[in-house]
Design a protein around this motif. Structure first.
Motif, mmCIF file in Angstrom:
data_model
loop_
_atom_site.group_PDB
_atom_site.id
_atom_site.type_symbol
_atom_site.label_atom_id
_atom_site.label_comp_id
_atom_site.label_asym_id
_atom_site.label_seq_id
_atom_site.Cartn_x
_atom_site.Cartn_y
_atom_site.Cartn_z
ATOM 1 N N THR A 41 36.493 29.225 12.085
ATOM 2 C CA THR A 41 36.714 30.404 11.252
ATOM 3 C C THR A 41 36.374 30.125 9.797
ATOM 4 O OG1 THR A 41 38.514 31.027 12.720
ATOM 5 C CG2 THR A 41 38.443 32.123 10.577
ATOM 6 N N LEU A 42 36.589 28.904 9.337
ATOM 7 C CA LEU A 42 36.329 28.550 7.944
ATOM 8 C C LEU A 42 34.846 28.528 7.627
ATOM 9 C CD1 LEU A 42 38.912 25.654 7.564
ATOM 10 C CD2 LEU A 42 39.112 28.001 6.703
ATOM 11 N N LYS B 133 30.077 25.822 2.650
ATOM 12 C CA LYS B 133 30.587 27.023 3.307
ATOM 13 C C LYS B 133 32.045 26.826 3.743
ATOM 14 C CE LYS B 133 27.891 29.135 6.205
ATOM 15 N NZ LYS B 133 26.985 29.356 7.350
ATOM 16 N N ALA B 134 32.349 25.630 4.230
ATOM 17 C CA ALA B 134 33.711 25.361 4.698
ATOM 18 C C ALA B 134 34.719 25.293 3.561
ATOM 19 C CB ALA B 134 33.737 24.048 5.487
ATOM 20 N N ILE C 89 22.492 25.076 -5.036
ATOM 21 C CA ILE C 89 21.489 24.346 -4.246
ATOM 22 C C ILE C 89 21.976 24.169 -2.807
ATOM 23 C CG2 ILE C 89 20.311 22.124 -3.981
ATOM 24 C CD1 ILE C 89 20.281 21.919 -7.046
ATOM 25 N N PHE C 90 23.239 23.831 -2.668
ATOM 26 C CA PHE C 90 23.788 23.563 -1.334
ATOM 27 C C PHE C 90 24.634 24.741 -0.835
ATOM 28 C CE2 PHE C 90 23.151 19.454 -3.400
ATOM 29 C CZ PHE C 90 22.421 18.762 -2.437
ATOM 30 N N TRP C 91 24.300 25.937 -1.252
ATOM 31 C CA TRP C 91 25.107 27.126 -0.976
ATOM 32 C C TRP C 91 25.311 27.369 0.521
ATOM 33 C CZ3 TRP C 91 28.310 29.954 -3.661
ATOM 34 C CH2 TRP C 91 28.698 31.217 -3.220
ATOM 35 N N ASN C 92 24.285 27.132 1.336
ATOM 36 C CA ASN C 92 24.369 27.456 2.758
ATOM 37 C C ASN C 92 24.609 26.240 3.636
ATOM 38 O OD1 ASN C 92 23.934 30.300 2.559
ATOM 39 N ND2 ASN C 92 21.790 29.863 2.061
#
Length: 627
Positions: A625-626, A362-363, A354-357
């Motif tokens: 970068t992360l 992402k970090a 659900i919170f993939w992006n």
């Protein structure tokens, strides 16, 4: 088989018990078979069978004994006492014919003793042995020193052992006419014994008692090894077996019915006994016939045991199997924990999808998180497999699933913390080439492949299979055992190597996590990784002793349950420490899951780090970068 004094006491007791008279048929050893004791209890001893040396009449001995009287035989201080005792033992009319000046042959009942030839042979045996010793060990002429039992030029000391050697080697013709020599067992090479029967004879209405020779036993050894034995019976003599209660002479042998060995027993031949001894067939043995000479073994049929192993079995029954299955209490506990773990893993996967992006997911290195989550899920599945009923397929999955799951979890975790530490330890703000998700996944798969190679070697050395172990009853090994059905384990060497390999992965991950303590809070997972590592250490430290205990004790089926529980708790600790905080934050604190919020946290961390005089230069560009 007893001494004369004991035999006299026994005959006396039987003679005095009227209900026991004429009840026994005696078989006497040569020590008392023909002694004067028998004459004292004629009616009780009638029918006696005895063994005695072959009687020989020696004229030379008769001439010698005839000249001995209490007056003439003064050189022997014991002769008067012997004379009186012998005459007293032959009390009767014949004894009145002798006085103190008469010799022993004056008694009408006198006859040479049966042991006289044997005594003469024995004396000459010692004489020949001593003569051979002196010939071989002393100089001529022989000069013997009585004080210390030595001779001039003596080569060997004369003692009992040496004398026995020379006695065993004698071979001579005795004055009795017997050839005296011995076989390798120390028995006379040639001997014979008479079998006598003490019989009652009615002569002119008067009952008298006498010995009759009814047979002879021959024993001969040739070359010291080949033994020939034979029994010769005298068919001209009617055997007697005592006197009945109505004073009739019994000509029929006593009848004794031996107990028949029933099913579940076998008979043992007992030396010197007319009957066999019935013994039960215990443990895995059984007997399904009467008077069996031996037991049959149920193990020849298969995994069978006697149906009455402690008292005597007459059939075989199937041995009960025990195995770990889903009805076992430990299995139920492990399945429940695994099921809850799979549910929690599914919830974490749904939240991540659900919170993939979102910035926070992402970090966190979402690709590595997916690999870790896959390893956690496979660990819970492996834990269920470990408590499943054993089969070849289950054994293969146990060997492969455990190490694959652990290497995937720990390998992905190591790559994740390596990525974070590598970025912040770099001296330039450019994007690191090997920090990309593609390389992270590749390195993780390489770590997993090493473990797969070890598993392959383990399977090649010991193919996964179902082992059937016969577990004996600890209280009584004869009682019905149990067949324990389990999967065979890895070879010990490869098991230790795999444990060492997984330990190296988690220790490196922990060390890199500790080095990341001063990094920005949004990327600093060192404390969670440390908590996870400590939890894994505690779990396996606690579970190794029970595992070793179940290995050495007859409870092998609980090894799998122990491993299953340890795998479950390991996966739960990783799920809680690594995924728990992230699921909580993105679910209940969405305001923190924004890029501006994340960047502000990075800057604040840089300011605080600079103010503290930290030597680590944290750049926002590196942090980007992360994401």
């Amino acid at each position: 088989f007893t001494a004369p004094k004991n035999a006299e006491e026994l005959l006396s007791r039987v003679h005095n018990i009227s209900s026991s008279k004429h009840r026994f048929t005696w078989i006497a050893s040569n020590a008392w078979a023909t002694s004067h004791i028998v004459y004292q209890f004629n009616e009780t001893a009638a029918g006696l069978f005895g063994i005695t040396p072959v009687r020989q009449h020696l004229d030379d001995f008769h001439a010698y004994i005839s000249q001995l009287t209490t007056k003439s035989n003064v050189r022997n201080p014991w002769f008067p006492a012997f004379y009186s005792a012998y005459v007293d033992s032959q009390r009767g009319a014949s004894a009145l014919l002798c006085d103190e000046n008469a010799n022993l042959t004056c008694l009408s009942s006198y006859q040479q003793g049966a042991t006289v030839p044997s005594v003469i042979d024995a004396v000459y045996t010692f004489a020949h042995a001593l003569q051979n010793f002196l010939t071989e060990n002393c100089e001529k002429p022989t000069l013997w020193h009585n004080g210390n039992n030595t001779c001039r030029g003596q080569k060997r000391e004369l003692n009992g052992s040496v004398l026995l050697e020379y006695i065993a080697d004698v071979n001579f013709e005795s004055p009795t006419g017997n050839t005296v020599s011995f076989d390798k067992y120390g028995n006379p090479s040639k001997s014979a014994d008479d079998i006598v029967n003490y019989q009652a004879v009615d002569i002119n209405g008067v009952r008298q008692y006498r010995f009759e020779i009814v047979g002879r036993w021959y024993h001969q050894t040739s070359d010291g090894y080949n033994i020939t034995e034979a029994l010769q019976l005298n068919n001209n003599v009617t055997l007697q077996f005592g006197i009945s209660k109505n004073t009739q002479i019994r000509l029929d042998p006593p009848v004794f019915t031996c107990r028949q060995c029933v099913h579940g027993e076998y008979r043992i031949i007992v030396q010197f006994s007319c009957c066999s001894l019935c013994q039960p067939c215990l443990g895995s043995n059984y007997s399904d016939e009467s008077n069996a000479t031996s037991c049959k073994n149920c193990s020849m049929v298969g995994e069978m045991w006697g149906n009455n192993p402690l008292n005597g079995s007459n059939a075989c029954i199937q041995i009960t199997e025990t195995r770990l299955d889903f009805s076992n209490s430990l299995s139920i506990v492990n399945v429940v924990i695994s099921s809850l773990g799979i549910i929690f893993t599914t919830v974490a996967a749904v939240v991540f999808s659900i919170f993939w992006n979102t910035p926070f997911i992402k970090a966190s290195g979402r690709e590595q998180m997916v690999l870790i989550l896959s390893g956690v899920a496979s660990s819970f599945i492996s834990a269920i497999i470990y408590v499943s009923p054993p089969s070849v397929g289950v054994c293969v999955l146990q060997r492969f699933g455990l190490w694959f799951s652990f290497s995937l979890m720990f390998g992905a975790l190591l790559m994740k913390v390596t990525r974070v530490a590598g970025i912040f330890l770099a001296r330039w703000p450019t994007r690191l080439r090997f920090a990309t998700p593609r390389y992270q996944i590749l390195f993780t798969l390489l770590i997993v492949s090493v473990q797969i190679v070890l598993v392959g070697i383990s399977i090649a050395q010991r193919l996964p299979n179902v082992s059937r172990i016969l577990r004996m009853n600890s209280r009584n090994t004869l009682d019905t055992p149990t067949v324990v059905v389990i999967c065979n384990t890895d070879p010990l060497a490869l098991f230790i190597i795999s444990i060492f390999y997984e330990s190296i992965l988690i220790l490196i991950a922990t060390a890199l996590g500790v080095l990341s303590f001063k990094y920005p809070a949004n990327f600093n997972e060192a404390k969670f990784i440390a908590f996870c590592a400590f939890a894994l250490l505690a779990i396996w430290t606690a579970f190794i002793p029970p595992y070793v205990y179940f290995t050495t004790q007859p409870m092998q089926e609980y090894q799998s349950a122990t491993i299953s529980l340890a795998v479950n708790l390991s996966a739960l600790s990783l799920l809680a420490c690594i995924f728990g905080p992230k699921v909580y934050l993105v679910t209940f604190h969405p305001e923190k899951n924004k890029k501006r919020r994340v960047n502000n946290s990075r800057c604040n961390s840089k300011l605080q780090s600079t103010q503290a005089g930290s030597e680590i230069s944290i750049d926002v560009a590196k942090a980007n970068t992360l994401t």
